[in-house]
Design a protein around this motif. Structure first.
Motif, mmCIF file in Angstrom:
data_model
loop_
_atom_site.group_PDB
_atom_site.id
_atom_site.type_symbol
_atom_site.label_atom_id
_atom_site.label_comp_id
_atom_site.label_asym_id
_atom_site.label_seq_id
_atom_site.Cartn_x
_atom_site.Cartn_y
_atom_site.Cartn_z
ATOM 1 N N UNK A 1 0.806 -1.225 0.000
ATOM 2 C CA UNK A 1 0.000 0.000 0.000
ATOM 3 C C UNK A 1 0.838 1.273 0.000
ATOM 4 N N UNK A 2 2.136 1.159 0.025
ATOM 5 C CA UNK A 2 2.991 2.346 -0.016
ATOM 6 C C UNK A 2 3.916 2.234 -1.220
ATOM 7 N N UNK A 3 4.536 3.333 -1.577
ATOM 8 C CA UNK A 3 5.469 3.305 -2.698
ATOM 9 C C UNK A 3 6.580 2.305 -2.374
ATOM 10 N N UNK A 4 6.809 1.415 -3.294
ATOM 11 C CA UNK A 4 7.797 0.365 -3.056
ATOM 12 C C UNK A 4 8.812 0.357 -4.187
#
Lengths: 344, 170
Positions: free
Chosen positions: A312-315
């Motif tokens: 759910x976060x920038x990876x």
């Protein structure tokens, strides 16, 4: 309505093998192939925004920026379209679609979408819907253009268009090739011919393989940026391609198109580039724009997997779409990228 | 083994035909492209941008579930606020999906909303209820709003929406 398929009895070596039992196995396979093959339509929504800088409207003098372009790698059908905007126009405002180098698709009205008449209040939302159903050819470029009757004046504070498109996975370039398994069946009067069994097995394998090979591009994603040169800050030229939904977890980028227009006679090269977070290039679409005109770039067939964890976060696994203009002196009026994803 | 006249046809040969050749058919049935993705762009969005210019509006052609929402901003005023709301008409109007956060120079990705199939606890306080789960009925008007306290230009705001469509393949 899906047909109920009854699975045949499992065969046991040494047990009796009646013709109808063998037939049941093949008919089960026939029905399974037919039922799944008929799950063939994917329906897509493709949004278009006519926007320069927010708050800076398009007018009748906006020239080439009044066009937007569309290419689908597969044959597709426009089932409906609508626009929603805040605008004024001194006469009827129209949206038309034509094949580049050709004409209006068969089944599409002219005008395709339009206001009833002039519009004087920009604070009232203006809408129109078209239920015209027409085919767009695979790989062909189409342009959607806004005009006003009699070249009258208009101002588009906001103009959003939505295409509702259906794609048939079995119709790639206008020809439908649908898996179809028709086994030779046995009766008590037919000799126990193992060659018939072999032929049936081979035919089934061939038809079943069509499902694996028809993983075609069916999900479009668009990006656009306005008014940039090679000196423009890169931060505003790059966009998320986040891998954060179950849909993306099984996706592969299959094709990338870029549609660009330039402001001056110098022209330039405008690219849409798909990169990893570490700036490794995955796919590039390059358009060579000559003067004050529009040009299209095509990455060709690619296969860029949405790999990595579901986050759910920038990876680190997230991709990004970056625009480039080779020219320092000639402004790219608008670059619009259309990326096609496939489920695998 | 290759089946031919004169050979013994084993049960495994016939059973295997069903298991092996139908694998592709079975697997394909589970992989339906049932989603759509939007990128809504707001270039040079500033505090003074009029409301009607900083939104995207469309009519849902089928029942839609908003599965994910991600917002990214670039080159906005340091320590400014960006808020993006997704709403629909009817009873959903007062319960928008909201992404808000602090943005600034460079590229800033705000926290993403994700419907990950976990249970949501509906309470009297809408603010405590997971907001990514929202179904918009067919025919509802869906609007994406953006507003900011930033005054910097050039800048850009990208709103990435992933919808799960309830008509999918048919």
């Amino acid at each position: 309505m899906m047909k109920v398929i009854t699975q045949p009895r499992t065969f046991i070596t040494g047990g009796p093998l009646a013709p109808e039992e063998l037939n049941a196995a093949y008919l089960y396979a026939r029905d399974a192939v037919a039922d799944v093959a008929q799950l063939r339509w994917a329906r897509l929504m493709v949004p278009y925004q006519w926007v320069t800088d927010v708050g800076t409207p398009y007018t009748q003098a906006s020239g080439i920026l009044l066009e937007h372009r569309f290419i689908c790698p597969l044959t597709c059908v426009v089932e409906s379209a609508s626009f929603n905007g805040n605008l004024t126009c001194a006469a009827q405002l129209r949206v038309d679609i034509v094949k580049v180098g050709g004409s209006t698709p068969d089944g599409c009205s002219v005008p395709w979408l339009a206001t009833d008449a002039d519009v004087t209040d920009p604070n009232e939302t203006t809408t129109d819907v078209s239920l015209d159903r027409f085919q767009l050819d695979a790989g062909s470029e189409y342009k959607m253009t806004i005009t006003c009757v009699g070249a009258a004046a208009f101002t588009l504070n906001r103009f959003d268009l939505l295409l509702n498109v259906a794609v048939d996975r079995w119709t790639v370039a206008g020809t439908s090739v649908i898996p179809d398994f028709n086994p030779s069946l046995f009766t008590d009067a037919i000799a126990r011919d193992a060659n018939i069994v072999l032929a049936n097995n081979t035919a089934l394998a061939t038809q079943a393989a069509l499902f694996a090979s028809a993983k075609t591009a069916v999900v479009p994603v668009s990006f656009q940026v306005h008014g940039f040169t090679s000196a423009t800050d890169l931060d505003i030229l790059r966009f998320l391609v986040p891998r954060f939904s179950s849909l993306r977890a099984q996706c592969v980028v299959k094709r990338l198109f870029v549609f660009a227009s330039m402001a001056g006679v110098g022209g330039g090269t405008v690219k849409a580039i798909l990169k990893t977070q570490a700036n490794v290039v995955q796919a590039t679409a390059t358009s060579t724009v000559a003067g004050v005109t529009q040009a299209t770039g095509d990455s060709g067939a690619v296969s860029v997997a949405m790999a990595g964890a579901f986050s759910p976060a920038v990876a680190a696994d997230d991709l990004k779409l970056v625009f480039e203009n080779s020219s320092a002196g000639t402004n790219c009026l608008r670059a619009h990228a259309l990326m096609w994803l496939a489920r695998v | 083994m290759t089946i031919s006249n004169g050979s013994v046809v084993l049960a495994a040969d016939v059973n295997g035909m069903l298991a092996v050749s139908l694998n592709d058919v079975r697997d394909d049935d589970a992989q339906l492209p049932i989603g759509a993705e939007f990128n809504i762009l707001f270039p040079n969005l500033v505090a003074g941008t009029i409301a009607l210019s900083r939104r995207f509006e469309f009519v849902a052609p089928c029942d839609l579930l908003v599965e994910s929402m991600a917002v990214q901003a670039a080159d906005m005023t340091p320590a400014s606020t960006l808020t993006v709301r997704l709403t629909g008409n009817g009873p959903i109007t007062n319960w928008p999906i909201t992404v808000t956060g602090t943005v600034g120079a460079g590229v800033v990705a705000l926290p993403r909303l994700l419907f990950d199939n976990s249970k949501t606890n509906v309470s009297k306080d809408f603010a405590t209820t997971a907001q990514a789960f929202r179904v918009f009925p067919k025919g509802s008007t869906i609007v994406v709003f953006a507003e900011t306290t930033s005054i910097a230009t050039p800048s850009t705001v990208q709103v990435c929406l992933v919808f799960r469509e309830f008509f999918g393949r048919e």
